[in-house]
Design a protein around this motif. Structure first.
Motif, PDB file in Angstrom:
ATOM      1  N   ILE A 292     -35.423 -15.640   5.507  1.00  0.00           N
ATOM      2  CA  ILE A 292     -35.148 -14.344   6.131  1.00  0.00           C
ATOM      3  C   ILE A 292     -34.723 -13.328   5.079  1.00  0.00           C
ATOM      4  N   ARG A 293     -34.098 -13.796   4.035  1.00  0.00           N
ATOM      5  CA  ARG A 293     -33.638 -12.900   2.969  1.00  0.00           C
ATOM      6  C   ARG A 293     -34.772 -12.344   2.124  1.00  0.00           C
ATOM      7  N   PHE A 294     -35.892 -13.073   2.014  1.00  0.00           N
ATOM      8  CA  PHE A 294     -36.940 -12.724   1.061  1.00  0.00           C
ATOM      9  C   PHE A 294     -38.298 -12.414   1.667  1.00  0.00           C
ATOM     10  N   VAL A 295     -38.537 -12.786   2.903  1.00  0.00           N
ATOM     11  CA  VAL A 295     -39.852 -12.627   3.517  1.00  0.00           C
ATOM     12  C   VAL A 295     -39.753 -11.608   4.639  1.00  0.00           C
ATOM     13  N   LYS A 296     -40.782 -10.799   4.799  1.00  0.00           N
ATOM     14  CA  LYS A 296     -40.796  -9.783   5.846  1.00  0.00           C
ATOM     15  C   LYS A 296     -40.639 -10.440   7.218  1.00  0.00           C
ATOM     16  N   PRO A 297     -39.864  -9.816   8.088  1.00  0.00           N
ATOM     17  CA  PRO A 297     -39.662 -10.392   9.427  1.00  0.00           C
ATOM     18  C   PRO A 297     -40.958 -10.566  10.211  1.00  0.00           C
ATOM     19  N   GLU A 298     -41.899  -9.633  10.077  1.00  0.00           N
ATOM     20  CA  GLU A 298     -43.163  -9.778  10.808  1.00  0.00           C
ATOM     21  C   GLU A 298     -43.994 -10.948  10.293  1.00  0.00           C
ATOM     22  N   SER A 299     -43.814 -11.327   9.036  1.00  0.00           N
ATOM     23  CA  SER A 299     -44.498 -12.506   8.508  1.00  0.00           C
ATOM     24  C   SER A 299     -43.874 -13.786   9.060  1.00  0.00           C
ATOM     25  N   LEU A 300     -42.572 -13.767   9.289  1.00  0.00           N
ATOM     26  CA  LEU A 300     -41.891 -14.940   9.836  1.00  0.00           C
ATOM     27  C   LEU A 300     -42.057 -15.061  11.348  1.00  0.00           C
ATOM     28  N   ALA A 301     -42.370 -13.953  12.020  1.00  0.00           N
ATOM     29  CA  ALA A 301     -42.416 -13.948  13.478  1.00  0.00           C
ATOM     30  C   ALA A 301     -43.475 -14.888  14.047  1.00  0.00           C
ATOM     31  N   TYR A 302     -44.628 -14.968  13.406  1.00  0.00           N
ATOM     32  CA  TYR A 302     -45.708 -15.791  13.941  1.00  0.00           C
ATOM     33  C   TYR A 302     -45.719 -17.209  13.383  1.00  0.00           C
ATOM     34  N   VAL A 303     -44.804 -17.516  12.504  1.00  0.00           N
ATOM     35  CA  VAL A 303     -44.790 -18.822  11.866  1.00  0.00           C
ATOM     36  C   VAL A 303     -44.234 -19.882  12.819  1.00  0.00           C
ATOM     37  N   GLN A 304     -44.969 -20.947  12.955  1.00  0.00           N
ATOM     38  CA  GLN A 304     -44.498 -22.099  13.727  1.00  0.00           C
ATOM     39  C   GLN A 304     -43.847 -23.081  12.761  1.00  0.00           C
ATOM     40  N   ASN A 305     -43.413 -24.206  13.249  1.00  0.00           N
ATOM     41  CA  ASN A 305     -42.709 -25.184  12.419  1.00  0.00           C
ATOM     42  C   ASN A 305     -43.528 -25.642  11.212  1.00  0.00           C
ATOM     43  N   ASN A 306     -44.823 -25.791  11.364  1.00  0.00           N
ATOM     44  CA  ASN A 306     -45.633 -26.359  10.298  1.00  0.00           C
ATOM     45  C   ASN A 306     -46.408 -25.319   9.499  1.00  0.00           C
ATOM     46  N   ALA A 307     -46.388 -24.075   9.919  1.00  0.00           N
ATOM     47  CA  ALA A 307     -47.185 -23.040   9.266  1.00  0.00           C
ATOM     48  C   ALA A 307     -46.648 -22.730   7.880  1.00  0.00           C
ATOM     49  N   LYS A 308     -47.523 -22.247   7.042  1.00  0.00           N
ATOM     50  CA  LYS A 308     -47.145 -21.887   5.685  1.00  0.00           C
ATOM     51  C   LYS A 308     -47.227 -20.375   5.521  1.00  0.00           C
ATOM     52  N   ILE A 309     -46.356 -19.850   4.682  1.00  0.00           N
ATOM     53  CA  ILE A 309     -46.400 -18.441   4.322  1.00  0.00           C
ATOM     54  C   ILE A 309     -46.762 -18.381   2.851  1.00  0.00           C
ATOM     55  N   ASP A 310     -47.771 -17.592   2.546  1.00  0.00           N
ATOM     56  CA  ASP A 310     -48.193 -17.442   1.158  1.00  0.00           C
ATOM     57  C   ASP A 310     -47.232 -16.494   0.456  1.00  0.00           C
ATOM     58  N   LEU A 311     -46.358 -17.030  -0.374  1.00  0.00           N
ATOM     59  CA  LEU A 311     -45.358 -16.226  -1.064  1.00  0.00           C
ATOM     60  C   LEU A 311     -45.927 -15.530  -2.292  1.00  0.00           C
TER      61      LEU A 311
END
Length: 95
Positions: free
Chosen positions: A37-56
């Motif tokens: 939450i400190r480093f990633v945009k909230p809208e990028s985290l909103a759709y993430v499920q437990n297993n999803a990955k975010i490309d940092l």
């Protein structure tokens, strides 16, 4: 310091002789989300499920100007020598 304070309860909970492995995944997931939450945009985290990955590596996922640095960092920046008010204002820290 703020990240260490957030991790301390997790680390203390799992330093036990009681078998807590079944609870490790859920607790670790919460720690990861709280940290991200400190480093990633909230809208990028909103759709993430437990297993999803975010490309940092993608800039659209990382808010370069709104990283939550924490209260202690704000105090340290305000009292540091050689740091101008302009330098402090360039950091758009959110509290």
């Amino acid at each position: 310091m703020s990240i260490a304070a957030a991790l301390e309860p997790f680390l203390a909970k799992f330093q036990s002789d009681i078998p807590l492995a079944p609870f490790l995944y859920e607790s670790l997931l919460m720690v990861m989300r709280d940290t991200m939450i400190r480093f990633v945009k909230p809208e990028s985290l909103a759709y993430v499920q437990n297993n999803a990955k975010i490309d940092l590596q993608k800039n659209e996922n990382l808010p370069a100007k709104s990283v939550n640095l924490g209260f202690a960092t704000k105090v340290a920046l305000n009292s540091a020598r050689g740091v101008t008010e302009k330098d402090v204002l360039e950091l758009d820290y959110s509290f």
